[in-house]
Design a protein around this motif. Structure first.
Motif, PDB file in Angstrom:
ATOM      1  N   MET A  30     -76.368 -15.174 -78.052  1.00  0.00           N
ATOM      2  CA  MET A  30     -75.995 -13.799 -78.315  1.00  0.00           C
ATOM      3  C   MET A  30     -74.905 -13.735 -79.378  1.00  0.00           C
ATOM      4  SD  MET A  30     -74.018 -10.895 -76.177  1.00  0.00           S
ATOM      5  CE  MET A  30     -72.619 -11.947 -76.167  1.00  0.00           C
ATOM      6  N   LEU A  31     -73.854 -14.509 -79.228  1.00  0.00           N
ATOM      7  CA  LEU A  31     -72.765 -14.441 -80.189  1.00  0.00           C
ATOM      8  C   LEU A  31     -73.171 -14.953 -81.556  1.00  0.00           C
ATOM      9  CD1 LEU A  31     -69.753 -15.485 -77.955  1.00  0.00           C
ATOM     10  CD2 LEU A  31     -70.403 -13.202 -78.697  1.00  0.00           C
ATOM     11  N   GLN A  63     -75.657 -13.834 -83.168  1.00  0.00           N
ATOM     12  CA  GLN A  63     -76.349 -12.768 -83.894  1.00  0.00           C
ATOM     13  C   GLN A  63     -75.747 -12.623 -85.285  1.00  0.00           C
ATOM     14  OE1 GLN A  63     -76.214  -9.315 -81.270  1.00  0.00           O
ATOM     15  NE2 GLN A  63     -78.303  -8.847 -81.789  1.00  0.00           N
ATOM     16  N   GLU A  79     -68.524  -3.620 -74.052  1.00  0.00           N
ATOM     17  CA  GLU A  79     -69.248  -3.721 -72.779  1.00  0.00           C
ATOM     18  C   GLU A  79     -70.338  -4.779 -72.846  1.00  0.00           C
ATOM     19  OE1 GLU A  79     -71.356  -1.124 -69.285  1.00  0.00           O
ATOM     20  OE2 GLU A  79     -70.638  -0.072 -71.055  1.00  0.00           O
ATOM     21  N   TYR A  80     -71.111  -4.781 -73.927  1.00  0.00           N
ATOM     22  CA  TYR A  80     -72.184  -5.763 -74.055  1.00  0.00           C
ATOM     23  C   TYR A  80     -71.617  -7.185 -74.106  1.00  0.00           C
ATOM     24  CZ  TYR A  80     -76.194  -2.636 -74.531  1.00  0.00           C
ATOM     25  OH  TYR A  80     -77.204  -1.742 -74.278  1.00  0.00           O
ATOM     26  N   LEU A  81     -70.508  -7.371 -74.823  1.00  0.00           N
ATOM     27  CA  LEU A  81     -69.877  -8.695 -74.867  1.00  0.00           C
ATOM     28  C   LEU A  81     -69.409  -9.120 -73.481  1.00  0.00           C
ATOM     29  CD1 LEU A  81     -67.770  -8.525 -78.140  1.00  0.00           C
ATOM     30  CD2 LEU A  81     -69.630 -10.122 -77.655  1.00  0.00           C
ATOM     31  N   SER A  82     -68.791  -8.200 -72.742  1.00  0.00           N
ATOM     32  CA  SER A  82     -68.283  -8.545 -71.415  1.00  0.00           C
ATOM     33  C   SER A  82     -69.400  -8.893 -70.443  1.00  0.00           C
ATOM     34  CB  SER A  82     -67.434  -7.404 -70.849  1.00  0.00           C
ATOM     35  OG  SER A  82     -68.240  -6.310 -70.468  1.00  0.00           O
ATOM     36  N   ARG A  83     -70.579  -8.350 -70.683  1.00  0.00           N
ATOM     37  CA  ARG A  83     -71.733  -8.634 -69.810  1.00  0.00           C
ATOM     38  C   ARG A  83     -72.645  -9.714 -70.394  1.00  0.00           C
ATOM     39  NH1 ARG A  83     -73.283  -3.446 -66.451  1.00  0.00           N
ATOM     40  NH2 ARG A  83     -71.371  -2.266 -66.578  1.00  0.00           N
ATOM     41  N   ARG A  84     -72.229 -10.266 -71.526  1.00  0.00           N
ATOM     42  CA  ARG A  84     -72.981 -11.335 -72.197  1.00  0.00           C
ATOM     43  C   ARG A  84     -74.438 -10.931 -72.469  1.00  0.00           C
ATOM     44  NH1 ARG A  84     -69.893 -15.808 -72.460  1.00  0.00           N
ATOM     45  NH2 ARG A  84     -68.253 -16.047 -70.925  1.00  0.00           N
ATOM     46  N   GLN A  85     -74.608  -9.700 -72.974  1.00  0.00           N
ATOM     47  CA  GLN A  85     -75.934  -9.197 -73.315  1.00  0.00           C
ATOM     48  C   GLN A  85     -76.060  -9.061 -74.825  1.00  0.00           C
ATOM     49  OE1 GLN A  85     -76.034  -5.722 -70.393  1.00  0.00           O
ATOM     50  NE2 GLN A  85     -78.098  -6.564 -70.268  1.00  0.00           N
ATOM     51  N   GLU A  86     -77.286  -9.193 -75.299  1.00  0.00           N
ATOM     52  CA  GLU A  86     -77.533  -9.005 -76.731  1.00  0.00           C
ATOM     53  C   GLU A  86     -77.334  -7.539 -77.097  1.00  0.00           C
ATOM     54  OE1 GLU A  86     -80.871 -10.698 -78.703  1.00  0.00           O
ATOM     55  OE2 GLU A  86     -81.023 -12.300 -77.228  1.00  0.00           O
TER      56      GLU A  86
END
Length: 71
Positions: free
Chosen positions: A1-2, A4, A27-34
């Motif tokens: 993810m990171l 990208q 929020e997406y970073l904290s949840r480790r989502q793309e």
């Protein structure tokens, strides 16, 4: 993810959604989502943040935002 690339990151297309974009990236970073959201999802995110604030709860992010949120 990171990993990208900058070319694939969601882009703000107006002058009034910068705060919503920043909060969604966090929020997406904290949840480790793309990062799968776009400008068209900002109204949904505004309404979602209002709901979460009023009700004092955090909702789950759909597995695939782009496919889960209607225009």
């Amino acid at each position: 993810m990171l990993a990208q690339t900058l070319q694939n990151l969601p882009r703000q297309e107006n002058y009034n959604d910068c705060g919503v974009f920043i909060l969604q990236f966090a929020e997406y970073l904290s949840r480790r989502q793309e990062f799968d959201f776009t400008q068209k999802h900002m109204r949904y995110f505004r309404e979602r943040m209002a709901f979460e604030t009023i009700h004092g709860t955090l909702l789950d992010i759909p597995n695939k935002t782009a496919d889960s949120i209607d225009d």
